[in-house]
Design a protein around this motif. Structure first.
Motif, mmCIF file in Angstrom:
data_model
loop_
_atom_site.group_PDB
_atom_site.id
_atom_site.type_symbol
_atom_site.label_atom_id
_atom_site.label_comp_id
_atom_site.label_asym_id
_atom_site.label_seq_id
_atom_site.Cartn_x
_atom_site.Cartn_y
_atom_site.Cartn_z
ATOM 1 N N VAL A 267 9.256 -103.595 5.906
ATOM 2 C CA VAL A 267 10.056 -103.134 7.066
ATOM 3 C C VAL A 267 10.934 -104.612 7.177
ATOM 4 N N THR A 303 6.100 -97.205 10.749
ATOM 5 C CA THR A 303 6.743 -96.437 9.898
ATOM 6 C C THR A 303 6.394 -94.818 9.902
ATOM 7 N N LYS A 343 10.900 -94.470 10.953
ATOM 8 C CA LYS A 343 10.585 -95.925 11.430
ATOM 9 C C LYS A 343 10.905 -95.980 12.900
ATOM 10 N N ILE A 348 12.145 -101.662 14.579
ATOM 11 C CA ILE A 348 12.393 -101.880 13.089
ATOM 12 C C ILE A 348 13.765 -101.543 12.790
ATOM 13 N N CYS A 351 13.405 -99.896 6.936
ATOM 14 C CA CYS A 351 12.092 -99.576 6.476
ATOM 15 C C CYS A 351 12.049 -98.736 5.170
#
Length: 429
Positions: A267, A303, A343, A348, A351
């Protein structure tokens, strides 16, 4: 303050020490007529006071015939015997008034005593609640809290720990801001007499007014959370202060997730120290959360990949992290149960699944993170892992997670030298 009618009568009687004669052009009457006025007009009860001393000393009062009409009662007042009777009746009334006043004062004292008992019962009930909170709290296994059986009137009770310390919780024992200084003073005197060592006050937001008084009495801040602050004072003069520091290390986890295609899940955080850098998913461990559960949770939150535990890989320890605390970072290998990435847009920026070789050579990957992957590959080559087992303390009856090195497999695919993990289906490296 509003004074009750009987008390007003009593006070008026005490004040009217001399007899007064009032003259008028109208008819003169004996003051005992006031008694018939009292009977016929209860609202005129104070009239009896004005006339009382006149009756006692034999004098008369003046009134108009229109206000007190003639009656057989009035016609008999010239009789000395009748006058004595009315003086006697008035004295009886005076005694009744005094008795009523005494009764009212007694009732007030009883109500006050009941209020004191209510406060005492309140403290007693709070102590019972403490047994359900502090005494049986999450840290009770360590401090061995016990309820205090009794304490002097007007002092805090608190709970006793195995180090001969007292903990007072403002939600368990309540008092007003005005009464707190005196109660605190008496409590400290009592605790010093019984040689208490450490005194702890857990002050919640609704009792924040206690804090200045505690500080003025030598208490220091120990730790705070969203809804309370804990202060302490070490009482012994002949002992070195032996108060443990509050939690000074923050614990985080990182997850090395490698799929069957030899790709690692990476990530790039939106607020990374190095913009655009790649790292392993992870984050801080929450209160009362196991390391493994924290790693699995963080991967799914960032994720949307679900995983299961394989092995602990490394532990990184550093100082000078957030809030001046030390930092403990535990990295573990997880096996993916899903592959579709979604993600977390809040944390984030990017990813993806990245080939292990690419990850080890990527310029935007920190060297420490590369070493985590190399260590994992070495564990797999050596056929070992750091497994997690759950054990029970024989005395405390408290569960622990124990991490230790274990062999992975034999030639036929069976594990050797490992115990059952608390996470079913632990894969082999």
């Amino acid at each position: 303050m509003k004074i009750s009618m009987p008390v007003q009568i009593f006070l008026r009687c005490r004040i009217n020490l001399t007899c007064e004669q009032k003259q008028s052009t109208t008819q003169k009457v004996h003051c005992c007529c006031a008694f018939s006025c009292l009977v016929s007009r209860p609202q005129s009860v104070l009239l009896i006071v004005n006339y009382f001393n006149c009756v006692a000393c034999g004098h008369c009062e003046v009134r108009t015939a229109s206000k007190l009409p003639q009656s057989s009662l009035w016609q008999r007042v010239n009789n000395p015997w009748s006058s004595s009777v009315f003086r006697f009746l008035l004295w009886v009334l005076f005694v009744v008034i005094v008795a009523v006043k005494h009764r009212l004062l007694t009732a007030a004292v009883v109500r006050c005593n009941r209020h004191s008992q209510l406060i005492t019962r309140h403290w007693s009930k709070m102590s019972e609640r403490q047994e359900n909170t502090i005494v049986k709290g999450a840290d009770s296994w360590f401090n061995k809290y016990t309820a205090v059986e009794s304490s002097p009137e007007g002092t805090f009770k608190g709970v006793l720990d195995r180090f001969n310390g007292i903990t007072v919780d403002s939600n368990m024992e309540t008092c007003s801001t005005d009464s707190f200084p005196d109660i605190l003073k008496r409590s400290l005197e009592h605790w010093i007499d019984r040689k208490t060592r450490g005194v702890w006050f857990k002050v919640h937001l609704n009792a924040a007014s206690w804090i200045p008084e505690l500080v003025n009495n030598g208490f220091q801040f120990h730790h705070a959370k969203n809804t309370f602050v804990t202060l302490y004072r070490w009482l012994p003069k002949d002992e070195v202060v032996n108060i443990p520091p509050f939690a000074h290390t923050m614990v985080g986890v990182g997850a090395l997730v490698i799929n069957e295609r030899n790709q690692v899940l990476v990530v790039s955080e939106m607020h990374a120290l190095i913009a655009g850098s790649w790292k392993l998913p992870g984050g801080y461990v929450e209160p009362n959360e196991n390391f493994i559960d924290a790693a699995i949770r963080e991967v799914e939150e960032e994720t949307n990949i679900r995983t299961k535990f394989e092995s602990v890989i490394s532990i990184r320890h550093a100082h000078g992290a957030g809030f001046g605390c030390s930092d403990l970072y535990i990295v573990m290998a997880l096996s993916p149960l899903t592959v579709e990435i979604s993600k977390c847009d809040r944390e984030i920026a990017r990813c993806e699944w990245m080939n292990v070789d690419e990850y080890l050579a990527h310029p935007k990957v920190h060297e420490t993170n590369r070493n985590f992957v190399r260590t994992y590959l070495e564990y797999r080559r050596a056929g070992v892992r750091i497994d997690c087992t759950e054990e029970m303390h024989q005395v405390l009856k408290k569960r622990y997670n124990i991490y230790s090195v274990a062999k992975v497999t034999t030639g036929d695919g069976k594990e050797e030298g490992t115990t059952n993990s608390n996470h079913n289906g632990t894969p082999k490296l």
